[in-house]
Design an enzyme around this catalytic site. Structure first.
Site: not given
Length: 308
Positions: A164-165
């Site tokens: 989740k970047t």
């Protein structure tokens, strides 16, 4: 405000790290060759045509101090360094990457670096460099805080980020996890295979999904399976999974299930995931849990305040 005169060097000083300091000093050696192209593109986005402010101040040589104004871990040094080098400046780091900016240092606005060059060039690189530093340091600070909780409770495992970047910024966020002492988890879809509920539903079973994955990735890549029940975890372990992700378990259930799994398959890595935060993480610590992943480390993190 830029100050007159002064000289600098681009390399950070060799000195002990602060409280975050369990990471290697040569982390920039991990970076792929293309990372500088990303930085160049960001600078170009910020100055696509005329820089009128730069025209106003001109090319007189000045220096400016980069000040840390919030408590936390300094991260993003190689990226900020290249920003200023690319626009024609030099930077001398007064604190090394991984240094923990204390509350007292933040209150005093203690400088962490000194930038020297033509005034317009210093100001051209300012915002891009500060944007990178504030976000990288935010990730490193969150990672450091999570690992500090783990060590304070004597837990043997590692806190990990997730995929989740931020699109386009993930490399720096993953790098910053390492600066803060956490684990990166898988870097991308080409790293460790992760089979989640959608994969399982598509093939019809965990065993079939693992078999197909192993055929493609061979022996050199780990396979992780998301398990929402003990039955799923047992099937994944029998099928040859290397990592079992126990997802969305209550703490008591997690400890009981992971304990039984670890006793039967001591070589398998067990990860706890699903809504775990630094505030609740201690409830999930267990000798049979090896990894606790937190999407919040790279998704919704606070930033640190810097100014030039």
């Amino acid at each position: 405000m830029p100050k007159r005169g002064g000289s600098s060097a681009a390399k950070a000083p060799k000195q002990p790290r602060g409280e975050a300091g369990s990471t290697p000093d040569n982390l920039p050696a991990l970076l792929p060759p293309h990372w500088k192209d990303d930085i160049k593109a960001w600078i170009a986005l910020d100055a696509p045509k005329f820089d009128v402010g730069g025209f106003v101040v001109g090319d007189a040589m000045h220096h400016a101090f980069l000040m840390g104004k919030a408590e936390g871990v300094l991260a993003g040094v190689p990226f900020a360094t290249f920003v200023f080098e690319h626009v024609g400046c030099e930077i001398e780091w007064l604190q090394p990457e991984g240094h923990y900016i204390t509350a007292a240092e933040a209150k005093a606005k203690a400088p962490v670096a000194k930038v020297t060059g033509p005034t317009r060039c210093i100001l051209m690189g300012e915002r891009t460099a500060l944007n990178i530093l504030s976000r990288a340091s935010g990730v490193a600070t969150a990672a450091h805080a999570a690992m500090s909780i783990a060590r304070a409770h004597g837990w043997h495992g590692k806190v990990a980020g997730t995929r989740k970047t931020t699109p386009g910024f993930g490399l720096i966020e993953k790098y910053s996890l390492l600066v803060g002492g956490a684990d990166t988890h898988r870097m991308d879809l080409s790293s460790m295979v992760m089979l989640k509920d959608n994969h399982i539903w598509s093939t019809g079973s965990i065993s079939e999904s693992v078999a197909r994955a192993r055929l493609a990735c061979g022996f050199a890549t780990k396979i992780e399976v998301e398990c929402t029940s003990e039955q799923d975890a047992v099937e994944a372990a029998i099928a040859g999974a290397d990592v079992l992700m126990l997802d969305n378990y209550a703490p008591a259930d997690l400890k009981a299930v992971s304990g039984r799994l670890k006793k039967r398959w001591p070589h398998i890595i067990i990860e706890a995931s699903g809504g775990i935060t630094s505030e609740t993480m201690a409830d999930f610590f267990s000798p049979s849990v090896d990894i606790i992943s937190q999407g919040a480390l790279t998704n919704g993190y606070d930033t640190l305040d810097f100014s030039l």
